[in-house]
Design a protein around this motif. Sequence first.
Motif, PDB file in Angstrom:
ATOM      1  N   ASP A   9      10.294   6.717  -8.825  1.00 26.36           N
ATOM      2  CA  ASP A   9      11.056   5.452  -8.564  1.00 26.36           C
ATOM      3  C   ASP A   9      10.126   4.406  -7.977  1.00 26.36           C
ATOM      4  OD1 ASP A   9      13.302   6.581  -9.007  1.00 26.36           O
ATOM      5  OD2 ASP A   9      14.439   6.292  -6.940  1.00 26.36           O
ATOM      6  N   LEU A  10      10.379   3.161  -8.665  1.00 24.51           N
ATOM      7  CA  LEU A  10       9.601   1.951  -8.123  1.00 24.51           C
ATOM      8  C   LEU A  10      10.619   1.424  -6.660  1.00 24.51           C
ATOM      9  CD1 LEU A  10       7.462  -0.274  -8.124  1.00 24.51           C
ATOM     10  CD2 LEU A  10       9.086  -1.628  -9.556  1.00 24.51           C
ATOM     11  N   ARG A  11       9.699   1.560  -5.543  1.00 25.62           N
ATOM     12  CA  ARG A  11      10.564   1.181  -4.397  1.00 25.62           C
ATOM     13  C   ARG A  11      10.281  -0.130  -3.731  1.00 25.62           C
ATOM     14  NH1 ARG A  11      10.054   6.297  -0.407  1.00 25.62           N
ATOM     15  NH2 ARG A  11      11.387   5.260   0.810  1.00 25.62           N
ATOM     16  N   VAL A  12      11.280  -0.763  -3.282  1.00 21.44           N
ATOM     17  CA  VAL A  12      11.115  -2.181  -2.909  1.00 21.44           C
ATOM     18  C   VAL A  12      11.856  -2.028  -1.332  1.00 21.44           C
ATOM     19  CG1 VAL A  12      11.638  -4.707  -2.899  1.00 21.44           C
ATOM     20  CG2 VAL A  12      10.891  -3.229  -5.073  1.00 21.44           C
ATOM     21  N   VAL A  13      11.340  -2.631  -0.298  1.00 22.73           N
ATOM     22  CA  VAL A  13      12.070  -2.860   0.903  1.00 22.73           C
ATOM     23  C   VAL A  13      11.716  -4.194   1.419  1.00 22.73           C
ATOM     24  CG1 VAL A  13      11.894  -1.996   3.196  1.00 22.73           C
ATOM     25  CG2 VAL A  13      11.541  -0.202   1.460  1.00 22.73           C
ATOM     26  N   CYS A  14      12.933  -4.879   1.780  1.00 22.10           N
ATOM     27  CA  CYS A  14      12.669  -6.137   2.102  1.00 22.10           C
ATOM     28  C   CYS A  14      13.990  -6.634   3.367  1.00 22.10           C
ATOM     29  CB  CYS A  14      12.913  -7.159   0.993  1.00 22.10           C
ATOM     30  SG  CYS A  14      14.546  -6.832   0.229  1.00 22.10           S
ATOM     31  N   GLY A  15      13.667  -7.717   3.764  1.00 19.77           N
ATOM     32  CA  GLY A  15      14.628  -8.261   4.650  1.00 19.77           C
ATOM     33  C   GLY A  15      14.242  -9.314   5.484  1.00 19.77           C
ATOM     34  N   ASP A  16      15.200  -9.860   6.656  1.00 12.88           N
ATOM     35  CA  ASP A  16      14.607 -10.666   7.645  1.00 12.88           C
ATOM     36  C   ASP A  16      14.325  -9.577   8.896  1.00 12.88           C
ATOM     37  OD1 ASP A  16      14.464 -12.073   9.993  1.00 12.88           O
ATOM     38  OD2 ASP A  16      16.491 -13.150   9.865  1.00 12.88           O
ATOM     39  N   PHE A  17      13.142  -9.235   9.180  1.00  8.02           N
ATOM     40  CA  PHE A  17      12.696  -8.245  10.044  1.00  8.02           C
ATOM     41  C   PHE A  17      12.400  -8.814  11.508  1.00  8.02           C
ATOM     42  CE2 PHE A  17      10.346  -5.445   6.639  1.00  8.02           C
ATOM     43  CZ  PHE A  17      11.486  -5.492   5.871  1.00  8.02           C
ATOM     44  N   ASN A  18      12.633 -10.048  11.481  1.00  4.72           N
ATOM     45  CA  ASN A  18      12.182 -10.745  12.851  1.00  4.72           C
ATOM     46  C   ASN A  18      11.286 -10.098  13.729  1.00  4.72           C
ATOM     47  OD1 ASN A  18      14.087 -12.736  13.455  1.00  4.72           O
ATOM     48  ND2 ASN A  18      16.086 -11.322  13.558  1.00  4.72           N
ATOM     49  N   VAL A  19      10.256 -10.002  13.022  1.00  4.09           N
ATOM     50  CA  VAL A  19       9.001  -9.759  13.718  1.00  4.09           C
ATOM     51  C   VAL A  19       7.627 -10.448  13.033  1.00  4.09           C
ATOM     52  CG1 VAL A  19       9.766  -7.263  14.054  1.00  4.09           C
ATOM     53  CG2 VAL A  19       8.613  -7.815  11.956  1.00  4.09           C
ATOM     54  N   GLU A  20       6.634 -10.209  13.843  1.00  3.29           N
ATOM     55  CA  GLU A  20       5.204 -10.978  13.575  1.00  3.29           C
ATOM     56  C   GLU A  20       4.351 -10.149  12.395  1.00  3.29           C
ATOM     57  OE1 GLU A  20       4.542 -13.864  14.007  1.00  3.29           O
ATOM     58  OE2 GLU A  20       5.850 -14.333  15.670  1.00  3.29           O
ATOM     59  N   PRO A  21       3.506 -10.742  11.593  1.00  2.00           N
ATOM     60  CA  PRO A  21       3.096  -9.839  10.314  1.00  2.00           C
ATOM     61  C   PRO A  21       2.103  -8.565  11.178  1.00  2.00           C
ATOM     62  CG  PRO A  21       2.564 -12.283  10.092  1.00  2.00           C
ATOM     63  CD  PRO A  21       3.167 -11.858  11.414  1.00  2.00           C
ATOM     64  N   ASP A  22       1.660  -8.681  12.407  1.00  2.00           N
ATOM     65  CA  ASP A  22       0.836  -7.489  12.902  1.00  2.00           C
ATOM     66  C   ASP A  22       1.536  -6.541  13.596  1.00  2.00           C
ATOM     67  OD1 ASP A  22       1.763  -9.139  15.205  1.00  2.00           O
ATOM     68  OD2 ASP A  22      -0.535  -9.447  16.091  1.00  2.00           O
ATOM     69  N   SER A  23       3.218  -6.679  13.391  1.00  2.00           N
ATOM     70  CA  SER A  23       4.071  -5.813  14.177  1.00  2.00           C
ATOM     71  C   SER A  23       4.024  -4.378  13.821  1.00  2.00           C
ATOM     72  CB  SER A  23       5.520  -6.346  14.036  1.00  2.00           C
ATOM     73  OG  SER A  23       5.936  -5.971  12.570  1.00  2.00           O
ATOM     74  N   GLU A  24       4.593  -3.593  14.911  1.00  2.00           N
ATOM     75  CA  GLU A  24       4.558  -2.035  14.476  1.00  2.00           C
ATOM     76  C   GLU A  24       5.516  -1.827  13.385  1.00  2.00           C
ATOM     77  OE1 GLU A  24       5.564   2.201  17.202  1.00  2.00           O
ATOM     78  OE2 GLU A  24       6.241   0.153  17.888  1.00  2.00           O
ATOM     79  N   THR A  25       6.624  -2.664  13.254  1.00  2.00           N
ATOM     80  CA  THR A  25       7.532  -2.479  12.098  1.00  2.00           C
ATOM     81  C   THR A  25       6.801  -2.440  10.952  1.00  2.00           C
ATOM     82  OG1 THR A  25       9.392  -3.551  13.246  1.00  2.00           O
ATOM     83  CG2 THR A  25       9.482  -3.622  10.895  1.00  2.00           C
ATOM     84  N   LEU A  26       6.031  -3.247  10.576  1.00  2.00           N
ATOM     85  CA  LEU A  26       5.210  -3.454   9.361  1.00  2.00           C
ATOM     86  C   LEU A  26       4.304  -2.128   9.075  1.00  2.00           C
ATOM     87  CD1 LEU A  26       4.855  -7.141   8.657  1.00  2.00           C
ATOM     88  CD2 LEU A  26       6.431  -5.779   7.498  1.00  2.00           C
ATOM     89  N   ALA A  27       3.682  -1.669  10.226  1.00  2.00           N
ATOM     90  CA  ALA A  27       2.759  -0.824  10.131  1.00  2.00           C
ATOM     91  C   ALA A  27       3.537   0.482   9.968  1.00  2.00           C
ATOM     92  CB  ALA A  27       2.022  -0.490  11.777  1.00  2.00           C
ATOM     93  N   ILE A  28       4.660   0.602  10.238  1.00  2.00           N
ATOM     94  CA  ILE A  28       5.456   1.812  10.019  1.00  2.00           C
ATOM     95  C   ILE A  28       5.747   1.890   8.439  1.00  2.00           C
ATOM     96  CG2 ILE A  28       7.579   3.157  10.358  1.00  2.00           C
ATOM     97  CD1 ILE A  28       7.399   2.141  13.252  1.00  2.00           C
ATOM     98  N   LEU A  29       6.211   0.807   8.119  1.00  2.00           N
ATOM     99  CA  LEU A  29       6.367   0.790   6.593  1.00  2.00           C
ATOM    100  C   LEU A  29       5.244   0.937   5.704  1.00  2.00           C
ATOM    101  CD1 LEU A  29       8.973  -2.230   6.796  1.00  2.00           C
ATOM    102  CD2 LEU A  29       9.517   0.162   6.628  1.00  2.00           C
ATOM    103  N   LYS A  30       4.222   0.230   6.112  1.00  2.00           N
ATOM    104  CA  LYS A  30       2.875   0.385   5.346  1.00  2.00           C
ATOM    105  C   LYS A  30       2.264   1.730   5.430  1.00  2.00           C
ATOM    106  CE  LYS A  30       1.321  -4.561   6.175  1.00  2.00           C
ATOM    107  NZ  LYS A  30       0.493  -5.197   6.896  1.00  2.00           N
ATOM    108  N   GLY A  31       2.563   2.443   6.453  1.00  2.00           N
ATOM    109  CA  GLY A  31       2.166   3.936   6.544  1.00  2.00           C
ATOM    110  C   GLY A  31       2.950   4.798   5.620  1.00  2.00           C
ATOM    111  N   ALA A  32       4.170   4.312   5.143  1.00  4.82           N
ATOM    112  CA  ALA A  32       4.815   4.962   4.067  1.00  4.82           C
ATOM    113  C   ALA A  32       4.335   4.875   3.043  1.00  4.82           C
ATOM    114  CB  ALA A  32       6.209   4.614   4.214  1.00  4.82           C
TER     115      ALA A  32
END
Length: 266
Positions: free
Chosen positions: A185-208
């Motif tokens: 599959d081509l996978r897309v993940v998106c949304g209003d995450f309410n975090v900054e670009p250097d956040s742990e949230t994005l690090a977790i998603l990038k790690g996947a």
Amino acid sequence: MQVMCLNGWGGKLHQTLVQYVGSERPDVLCLQEVVHSPETEKDWLTYRDGDHVLPQRANFFRDVASALPNHVAYFCPAAQGVLWDGDVSIPSQWGLATFVHRSLPVIAQAQGFVHKSFSAHGYGDHPRSRSAHAVRVYDYGRDRTVSIAHMHGLRDLRGKMDTPERAKQARRLLELSDRVSEAGDLRVVCGDFNVEPDSETLAILKGAGLTELVTRFGFESTRSSHYAKPGRFADYMLIDRIGDFAGFEVTYEPEVSDHCPLVLRL
């Protein structure tokens, strides 16, 4: 195939937003901060939370669905509380919605929570319940499967710092995406995450294995002029195969919310 992600701000700029999405007609619209008040025919109600008072489009979900008559509409509530018509309280659901063009068969979907569970008797204490939705569609234009997951990330009254709850919601969003996705599959993940670009949230998603597109392509904000606070980032779009997209943009005009639409062309 076009995927749009947008926080609709409760329909505060409803007329411009509805005209915009009706004109653009994205194949998949991931819309956060959606109001659904099925017990009233009122156009506008008021949200009250202490000093925080906002106009809300009473049936914003229905309004957007009407603007996209060739889409299948899915509403995913996070809570039911009350909005106000003067001194009269009106039951109202709040959450997010996904609109998928009828030409794209939805062959799997998952709805769940990335924080807490459904709040049936009031919006609840901050940070409040947050829902998420994922769909897997068949894209006949490219003869492939695409999975798309989105959420509305926690609003923390203290700010956009990393918290254990935000890390947990990122992992839960990935789990939801995993539930509908299959190999290839081509996978897309998106949304209003309410975090900054250097956040742990994005690090977790990038790690996947996902690539974040807003900062990768140099956009300096995802907020419109209606947002006056510092911190110009909130919304993100990620994709697992960077070579499979045809374009990406943050749309600054027209202004349809205090957030900007994110538009991905696959």
